[in-house]
Design a protein around this motif. Sequence first.
Motif, short mmCIF file in Angstrom:
data_model
loop_
_atom_site.label_atom_id
_atom_site.label_comp_id
_atom_site.label_asym_id
_atom_site.label_seq_id
_atom_site.Cartn_x
_atom_site.Cartn_y
_atom_site.Cartn_z
N LEU A 149 0.86 -1.18 0.00
CA LEU A 149 0.00 0.00 0.00
C LEU A 149 0.90 1.23 0.00
N THR A 150 0.74 2.07 -1.01
CA THR A 150 1.58 3.26 -1.17
C THR A 150 0.68 4.47 -1.39
N CYS A 151 0.95 5.56 -0.68
CA CYS A 151 0.14 6.78 -0.80
C CYS A 151 1.04 7.98 -1.07
N SER A 152 0.44 9.03 -1.58
CA SER A 152 1.19 10.25 -1.84
C SER A 152 0.32 11.48 -1.59
N TYR A 153 0.98 12.56 -1.30
CA TYR A 153 0.30 13.86 -1.13
C TYR A 153 1.05 14.86 -1.99
N LYS A 154 0.35 15.56 -2.88
CA LYS A 154 0.99 16.53 -3.74
C LYS A 154 0.41 17.92 -3.51
N PHE A 155 1.27 18.91 -3.71
CA PHE A 155 0.87 20.31 -3.51
C PHE A 155 1.71 21.19 -4.43
#
Length: 417
Positions: A149-155
């Motif tokens: 399980l891999t997650c990311s947050y972009k801004f």
Amino acid sequence: MANHLMKTTALGLIAACAFVGGAQAGGLERGGYNIDLLFDPGQYVFESGVTYVAPDRTLKNVRDTDTSNPNLGTGAPQGGGNLNSRSNSVDETESYFVPRIGFKANLTEGVACMADYSQPWGAHTKPGTDWAGANQNVETKVNSHNYALTCSYKFDVGPGQLRIIGGGFYQEVDGFKERVVVDPAFLAGIGLTGRTGIGRLDLEGDGYGWRIGAAYEIPEYALRASLVYNSQVKLDNITGTLDLRQVTSTTIENVYGSAAMPDSIEIKLQSGIAPDWLAFGSVKWTDWSQLQRIRFFNSTTNAERTSLDLAYRDGWTVSGGIGHKLNDQWSVAGSVTWDRGTSQGFGAQSDTWIFGTGVSYTPSENVEFRLAGAVSLLTSGSSGQITTGGETYGSDVSYDFGTDLAAAVSTSLKVRF
């Protein structure tokens, strides 16, 4: 232009990465780790694929260099007798499949997660018994199952977006090795008739790992640069059995040991270079050198009973290529990959050059089919006795190998919801 390039991006990365782990990469690598699905712009995306690899490694000038007969009264025998009457040439490799399946979802603004199943590690050699090196290997097989399980947050940062990546995975590894421990002719000579002399080691273990990374993207130019670190997976409690019933024993022993699957760092870069054209490349380091001699001990007496000898060095993989969008439905790509072999005078894992090409068909915005192929050149070398880290390897068998080939084909389906 951005939409055109982004469609080419997906194919380009597949062409660059699908065969790095598949077509005879170093160490025990098969599918490796791949989180490219996390970058797909779709809200919900499902992807599945499979790669078939057919390597052809031939060992030549094989010589049994430890022809001593064992002293069966002093524990596990070392010398397996003289096998030089057997063939001095053999094809040791077996074909294999590498499946993969994944699902990605955009959860909230800027947050995306990907769940996937893969088989990052594996090996299968089967030279059989009719060769002079059968006291080193009759058949060896390694399997793996990875659930991640891999997650990311972009801004927003400057003209593009910065993405922070993190995740974890659970990994299962199992396998076996068979070899001729004692020449059956010697066993027959001391009254132990009808035995093959083959010993078998079966093993299994599991562990957890994690990943962390970052990426910077400018969608207008289809530009992305990413850096991802995957941790090692400690297999602290490997358990298994040692079966010597075809040698001298009348029972199967329980054994235990420990090892760690390697950590890795990978840098990837891609960019649009002209309307409908994309260039991409990657560099990966894998810590295969931590796998040297893996010892296994009797579960009752704690005495060392056998070992798996690998003596690997670190792996380096460098890849680059070009992708081009022909029209709204069709895209093509080509790639070249160099993989540094992990053998250092013991074993047949030499440098590999991989030439891949692929085609993508997108009948609608929600469906994409891919078909790719590759040819690999497995460079020549030799294997024999070496000493590294104070340990001696390869004192039982020596051989040469020429420049051999591997072929691979990969298919995949991506569906966006």
